[in-house]
Design an enzyme around this catalytic site. Structure first.
Site, PDB file in Angstrom:
ATOM      1  N   SER A 260       0.837  -1.126   0.010  1.00  0.00           N
ATOM      2  CA  SER A 260      -0.151  -0.100  -0.007  1.00  0.00           C
ATOM      3  C   SER A 260       0.973   1.146  -0.177  1.00  0.00           C
ATOM      4  CB  SER A 260      -0.942   0.068   1.109  1.00  0.00           C
ATOM      5  OG  SER A 260      -0.273   0.495   2.413  1.00  0.00           O
ATOM      6  N   LYS A 261       0.303   2.386   0.041  1.00  0.00           N
ATOM      7  CA  LYS A 261       0.884   3.510  -0.355  1.00  0.00           C
ATOM      8  C   LYS A 261       1.959   3.771   0.783  1.00  0.00           C
ATOM      9  CE  LYS A 261      -2.326   6.288  -2.931  1.00  0.00           C
ATOM     10  NZ  LYS A 261      -1.941   5.580  -4.288  1.00  0.00           N
TER      11      LYS A 261
END
Ligand code: GLU
Length: 488
Positions: A260-261
């Protein structure tokens, strides 16, 4: 043998994710290997989460990675349109076929009723499956509900389809990557294929499109395995040929959680902005689940295509090692020609005044700075001191550890005196500096200490590119001006 036709079917609810890029790549490779067709389909049935900017990003990213599609939006093809929102008039016909065959039924349950069912299941600690409350409504009952203003959704009847085509409630299929997979269909629950507003759901539209687009192999992430069972039953209920399925392991972050980011970039376009080369990115992504037979990891997509076998893809999850990608990116940067580098580095030098350097000086600057680059964007920091005219930002350690020492001050003063008359070419500077270092060596100062003083004054740093070349590129005036400022 039927033609191999594979597809990538992204939902445009975000920029193209590296995970989708990998799925696209494996489909593309499979098509190439089998002289097949690679189809792009945009799955935008969820209008609220769709945006044109995301669609454009998906097109641009796939193209930048070299994953050009044979059929799809933009290029067309015999089974289009390839954007689901443009296909809405196609789906109702197939819903009707399922209704007529008894493989689907109208469901009038309200969201509140369904919520209550879910709560009941949770209370009894049972996994939720729809109770089939609407399966056997009589025509009168349906009429009555319609009169109340209720609009039905259409549900697929799992048990009916399963019974019609299989001996027990167990449904199996032979996955191209994972081998045999099975499920007890009693646990699947009759799912909605057409919402009460007339929109098809993902599981339905995907089957109709795969069927009509003659998709032979569906290669996608393992998060879709539970959908695959539902989709197989719809294919069977429609009397359509069931494609082969292959499910890829997930891509995890180095900490083994979902990528994820917070781990770093995840969209292809973000990697590009950060200074990754798409050639490096696609090469890296290929290694998430696949390994080259000769162990040589740096390979172009064409080379990978020759070596690629779908049954050799690892069925387990892969770790997205940013460090390895960085290393690989550095390897790809080193493979670029100086002319290519000169162009590709420019965006990352945009904050400087490039006109401070002649083309010749810029070329030399690139020649002496590209090798240590991991990302193209590293050049922003690495080349800072080539700009700024007479001034340079002095980093703290260069000041404290070098310029503040008596030795450095002696070196700089001597340099100012001696270098006044030097001819300022790189070749000559090389010779002169060697002699200059020699003099200090006789006084007991190591050659590298002598050079540190000059480097710290001219670049403001203790490390960097070849110092003689830097002096030559900056020219006598700027070099002198900076040294003068460093002398106390
Ligand atoms: N639109 C689906 C997704 O983005 C594609 C799934 C599939 O390949 O069938 O997850």
């Amino acid at each position: 043998m039927t033609e191999v036709r594979v597809r990538i079917a992204p939902s445009p609810s975000g920029n193209l994710h590296v995970g989708t890029a990998r799925t696209a790549l494996f489909n593309y490779l499979f098509a190439k290997k089998n002289n097949g067709k690679f189809v792009l389909r945009i799955e935008d049935t969820d209008a609220e989460r769709t945006s044109q900017a995301y669609i454009d990003n998906i097109f641009d990213s796939l193209k930048a990675l070299g994953l050009n599609w044979d059929e799809g939006p933009d290029v067309g093809g015999p089974y289009g349109p390839y954007t689901q929102s443009e296909r809405f008039d196609i789906y109702p016909k197939y819903v009707q076929i399922l209704l007529d065959k008894g493989f689907a039924y109208e469901c009038f349950c309200t969201p509140e009723e369904l919520e209550a069912e879910k709560e009941e299941a949770a209370k009894n600690k049972k996994p939720y499956v729809y109770t089939k409350k609407c399966e056997n409504l009589t025509n009168e009952e349906k009429e009555k509900l319609r009169k109340e203003g209720r609009k039905p959704a259409i549900r697929f009847n799992i048990a009916k389809a399963q019974k019609a085509f299989h001996d027990s409630s167990i449904l199996k299929f032979d996955d191209l990557v994972k081998g045999e997979l099975h499920v007890d269909t009693d646990l699947l629950g009759d799912f909605v294929i057409l919402k009460s507003n007339g929109a098809p759901t993902y599981n339905f539209a995907v089957v109709i499109d795969d069927m009509l687009m003659k998709i032979s192999h569906v290669i996608r992430g393992e998060d879709h395995i539970s959908n695959t069972f539902k989709q197989i039953l719809i294919f069977e209920a429609l009397g359509a040929e069931v494609p082969r399925f292959g499910h890829l392991g997930m891509i995890l972050a180095p900490d083994r959680s979902k990528l994820s980011k917070r781990h770093g970039a995840t969209a292809v376009s973000e990697f590009v902005e950060k200074g990754y080369l798409t050639d490096a990115l696609i090469n890296f992504v290929a290694l998430l689940g696949w390994s080259p037979s000769d162990g040589e990891e740096i390979k172009s997509v064409d080379e990978i295509a020759k070596d690629f076998r779908i049954n050799e893809i690892s069925s387990s999850n892969s770790i997205f090692e940013y460090d390895k990608l960085n290393w690989m990116n550095g390897q790809y940067i080193k493979k670029l020609s100086i002319d290519e580098l000169k162009e590709r580095l420019k965006p990352y030098l945009a904050k400087y005044d490039l006109s401070e350097l002649t083309d010749e000086q810029y070329t030399r600057m690139v020649e002496i700075t590209y090798e240590p680059l991991t990302l193209l964007s590293d050049i922003t920091y690495d080349a800072q001191y080539f700009f700024g005219g007479d001034s340079v930002e002095i980093e703290e350690n260069a000041q404290k550890d070098v310029l503040d020492t008596d030795t450095a001050q002696d070196v700089l003063k001597a340099f100012m005196e001696q270098a006044q008359n030097w001819e300022w070419t790189e070749e000559n500077l090389h010779e002169k500096l060697e002699a200059f270092r020699g003099e200090f060596k006789e006084k007991g100062i190591k050659p590298k200490v002598t050079m540190w003083a000059i480097r710290a004054a001219v670049t403001g740093r203790t490390r960097g590119a070849d110092m003689t070349a830097i002096l030559a590129i900056l020219g006598k005036e700027k070099s002198f001006a900076r040294i003068k400022k460093a002398i106390k």
